[in-house]
Design a protein around this motif. Structure first.
Motif, short mmCIF file in Angstrom:
data_model
loop_
_atom_site.label_atom_id
_atom_site.label_comp_id
_atom_site.label_asym_id
_atom_site.label_seq_id
_atom_site.Cartn_x
_atom_site.Cartn_y
_atom_site.Cartn_z
N TRP A 112 36.65 60.58 27.19
CA TRP A 112 36.91 61.01 28.33
C TRP A 112 36.29 62.46 28.64
CZ3 TRP A 112 40.31 64.10 31.88
CH2 TRP A 112 40.05 63.76 33.00
N GLY A 121 36.79 60.73 40.47
CA GLY A 121 35.55 61.04 40.89
C GLY A 121 35.55 61.73 42.29
N ARG A 149 27.56 50.27 37.57
CA ARG A 149 26.56 50.90 38.03
C ARG A 149 25.30 51.00 37.12
NH1 ARG A 149 29.63 56.43 40.50
NH2 ARG A 149 31.41 55.51 40.81
N ARG A 202 39.38 57.10 38.17
CA ARG A 202 38.79 57.18 39.43
C ARG A 202 39.18 58.50 40.02
NH1 ARG A 202 39.09 51.36 41.94
NH2 ARG A 202 38.77 50.14 40.10
C1 FAD Z 1 23.28 54.90 38.63
C2 FAD Z 1 24.62 55.59 38.20
C3 FAD Z 1 25.03 56.33 39.50
C4 FAD Z 1 25.87 57.40 39.06
N1 FAD Z 1 26.38 58.07 40.30
C5 FAD Z 1 27.31 58.90 40.22
C6 FAD Z 1 27.94 59.95 41.20
O1 FAD Z 1 27.16 60.00 42.41
N2 FAD Z 1 28.94 60.86 40.91
C7 FAD Z 1 29.41 60.79 39.91
O2 FAD Z 1 30.36 61.39 39.74
N3 FAD Z 1 29.06 60.13 38.75
C8 FAD Z 1 28.32 59.03 38.94
N4 FAD Z 1 27.83 58.28 37.89
C9 FAD Z 1 28.51 58.23 36.77
C10 FAD Z 1 30.00 57.61 36.49
O3 FAD Z 1 29.57 56.14 36.83
C11 FAD Z 1 30.91 57.71 37.53
O4 FAD Z 1 31.29 59.16 37.19
C12 FAD Z 1 32.24 57.19 37.18
O5 FAD Z 1 32.15 55.81 37.31
C13 FAD Z 1 33.47 57.34 38.17
O6 FAD Z 1 34.65 56.86 37.57
P1 FAD Z 1 35.77 57.99 37.18
O7 FAD Z 1 36.09 58.72 38.33
O8 FAD Z 1 36.96 56.73 37.24
O9 FAD Z 1 35.24 58.26 35.88
P2 FAD Z 1 36.03 58.65 34.18
O10 FAD Z 1 35.55 57.59 33.60
O11 FAD Z 1 37.53 58.50 34.31
O12 FAD Z 1 35.35 59.97 34.06
C14 FAD Z 1 36.14 61.11 34.56
C15 FAD Z 1 35.02 61.97 35.26
O13 FAD Z 1 33.84 62.30 34.49
C16 FAD Z 1 32.57 62.11 35.30
N5 FAD Z 1 31.88 61.39 34.82
C17 FAD Z 1 32.11 60.06 34.11
N6 FAD Z 1 30.97 59.55 33.84
C18 FAD Z 1 29.83 60.22 34.17
C19 FAD Z 1 28.65 59.96 33.97
N7 FAD Z 1 27.94 59.04 33.32
N8 FAD Z 1 27.86 61.12 34.55
C20 FAD Z 1 28.12 61.96 34.99
N9 FAD Z 1 29.55 62.26 35.13
C21 FAD Z 1 30.54 61.47 34.70
C22 FAD Z 1 33.23 62.00 36.75
O14 FAD Z 1 33.29 63.12 37.38
C23 FAD Z 1 34.24 61.18 36.24
O15 FAD Z 1 35.18 61.01 37.62
C24 FAD Z 1 26.67 57.35 38.10
C25 FAD Z 1 26.43 56.69 36.82
C26 FAD Z 1 25.31 55.72 37.42
C27 FAD Z 1 25.06 54.72 36.11
#
Ligand code: FAD
Length: 476
Positions: free
Chosen positions: A282, A253, A355, A251
């Protein structure tokens, strides 16, 4: 050494490990940190209670307080940078501005326009601080942008390794500097400067928004969140990250989006741990973030149109307002979808697996235009990043870069059974389903229950066939 330069904070709202701060302090005697509430960007925030702005205002106040203890302060303006910056430059007679480089198409344009207006009296120096590696560096052997994630990820990792061992790695460096005695305080400032001493509530009021305290997303919690995740959760990230009912992702992001956490520190700290599958997974997610930023940088048209040409203006999207409204209000009749939407409304965040499930349902089962879903998320996600959101939505709707084949339609029942086996996630966000036995929530039998809950707005099987047939015709 020139006496003073401006450091313009944009998406790197932190005092430590900040590249533009480090660069400015190498070249000038004193710096003036500023932030601009850009009215062009604020137009995209129609909700007066937008929690991202409360987070932002709170962050700015904390930065100001920290800078005050160093005999300085943060100076905040409201207007367009194109109006404000040149006036400030003339007033202070500065020859340089230092800022983090932004790779979104509109922001690239903004910076070009500013550079043009300032030349030759002042230069805008830009540094890649929001991403680990500047877009355009990681290219294929034929100097083309990668369009597939895995080879990009491998090349990205190889590039990091190439920069040397962790302690000396040029990319993973922690920028260190002393701000004390190096902060400039102007006697008067031109333009509409906002006094951060008044507090976040008043700051937002002055720009036409309403502050709401948010205990879920506290600016000061960013580093604890990252460190706790790296200490307690990262080892199990690969196995747990997809479970909706577990709190198994970082979390981070929102803190990355506003730059409260330095992206370099994420990689640096992860690489410093003893390697395992959790850490590799990660870091690969962090690389997805860079991959999508690169795609947007090289293909700026993908903001508005499908990355895959064959799908552009080719899909007969469903234009029924009612379908869109039922979706965004979490009234689809599919508990997992409705719970995820409720999570978004209540937390400003949604689990990654959720998502993917909702975006697939929206663009395939409902056949609603992915760009409308993208805009809906853009209004609510605390971690909204244009590149990742467009990337994620297009990926889910089959028309994006490196997307799964068109016939892969997420089945909300199966996804629910697998990633929310006891229905805990659904029950958390839809408390009216509290009494439904967990093993029934993600089955067709759920719809036979006599409870106050909408019937499914589309039949899963029929809508899946409709999506596949529609996309197949276009792909031929
Ligand atoms: C339809 C859709 C919309 C999304 N919109 C966004 C958005 O607006 N902003 C966003 O940061 N991510 C987005 N994501 C990617 C991902 O869902 C989120 O980054 C993630 O859920 C954030 O949770 P976290 O910080 O706990 O991530 P963690 O799982 O802890 O990952 C660490 C960081 O890695 C990056 N990250 C992780 N997964 C992805 C991914 N698939 N694509 C790009 N970066 C990623 C993020 O910066 C995230 O905070 C989207 C995914 C989908 C399917």
């Amino acid at each position: 050494m020139a006496p003073v330069a401006i450091v313009w904070l944009r998406r790197n709202l932190r005092l430590k490990d900040n590249k533009p701060f480090a660069a400015a302090l190498r070249h000038v005697d004193k710096i003036l940190p500023i932030f601009i509430f850009d009215t062009t960007i604020l137009k995209q925030f129609p909700n007066p209670y937008d929690r991202r702005l409360s987070f932002l205002a709170h962050t700015l106040c904390l930065l100001h307080d920290a800078l005050k203890t160093l005999q300085g302060g943060l100076f905040v303006f409201h207007g367009t940078p194109l109006e404000i910056i040149p006036k400030l430059v003339d007033h202070l007679k500065v020859e340089a501005i230092y800022a983090d480089e932004d790779y979104e198409p509109a922001n690239i344009e903004r910076d070009r326009a500013i550079q043009k207006v300032l030349a030759p009296r002042c230069k805008l120096h830009l540094y890649c601080d929001h991403l680990l590696i500047k877009p355009g560096i990681i290219l294929t052997q034929s100097n083309q942008p990668y369009k597939v994630y895995t080879p990009y990820m491998k090349a990205f990792r190889a590039h990091i390794v190439h920069q040397g061992a962790l302690e000396h790695n040029r990319l993973l460096i922690e920028y260190r500097y002393a701000l004390s005695g190096r902060l400039f305080i102007p006697s008067a400032l031109h333009g509409k400067s906002i006094d951060l001493n008044l507090g976040a509530e008043e700051v937002l009021k002055q720009i036409g928004y309403i502050y709401k305290k948010d205990t879920l997303w506290e600016p000061k919690n960013g580093f604890n969140r990252l460190d706790n995740f790296l200490k307690n959760q990262i080892d199990h990230y690969k196995t747990n990250r997809d479970f909706l009912d577990l709190n198994a992702t970082s979390r981070c992001g929102p803190y990355l989006r506003f730059g409260l956490i330095s992206i370099r520190s994420c990689y640096r700290k992860a690489f410093a741990l003893a390697s395992n599958l959790g850490i590799t997974t990660w870091v690969n997610e962090l690389i997805w973030r860079e991959f999508y930023a690169n795609i947007l940088y090289h293909f700026p048209n993908s903001v508005h149109e499908s990355f895959q040409e064959k799908y552009r203006n080719a899909i007969p999207w469903n234009s029924k307002e009612e379908d869109y409204n039922r979706f965004v209000h979490g009234q689809t009749g599919y508990p997992i979808i409705d719970a995820a939407i409720q999570q978004l409304w209540s937390e400003g965040w949604m689990h990654n697996r959720a998502r993917m499930i909702v975006a697939s349902f929206f663009s395939k089962n409902l056949l609603l235009d992915w760009s409308k879903g993208e805009s809906f998320f853009a209004q609510h996600l605390m971690d909204y990043e244009l590149a990742s959101n467009v990337g994620g939505w297009q990926w889910s709707s089959a028309c994006g870069v490196d997307a799964p084949p068109y016939f892969r339609v997420f089945n909300p029942y199966l996804q629910g059974k697998r990633f929310d086996p006891d229905g805990q996630y659904v029950k958390k966000y839809l408390p009216n389903l509290e009494k439904v036995p967990g093993h029934i929530i993600h089955t067709m039998d759920f719809h036979t229950l006599h409870i106050d809950y909408p019937k499914p707005m589309v039949d899963y099987t029929l809508s899946r066939i409709r999506a596949i047939e529609t996309l197949k015709k276009i792909g031929l």
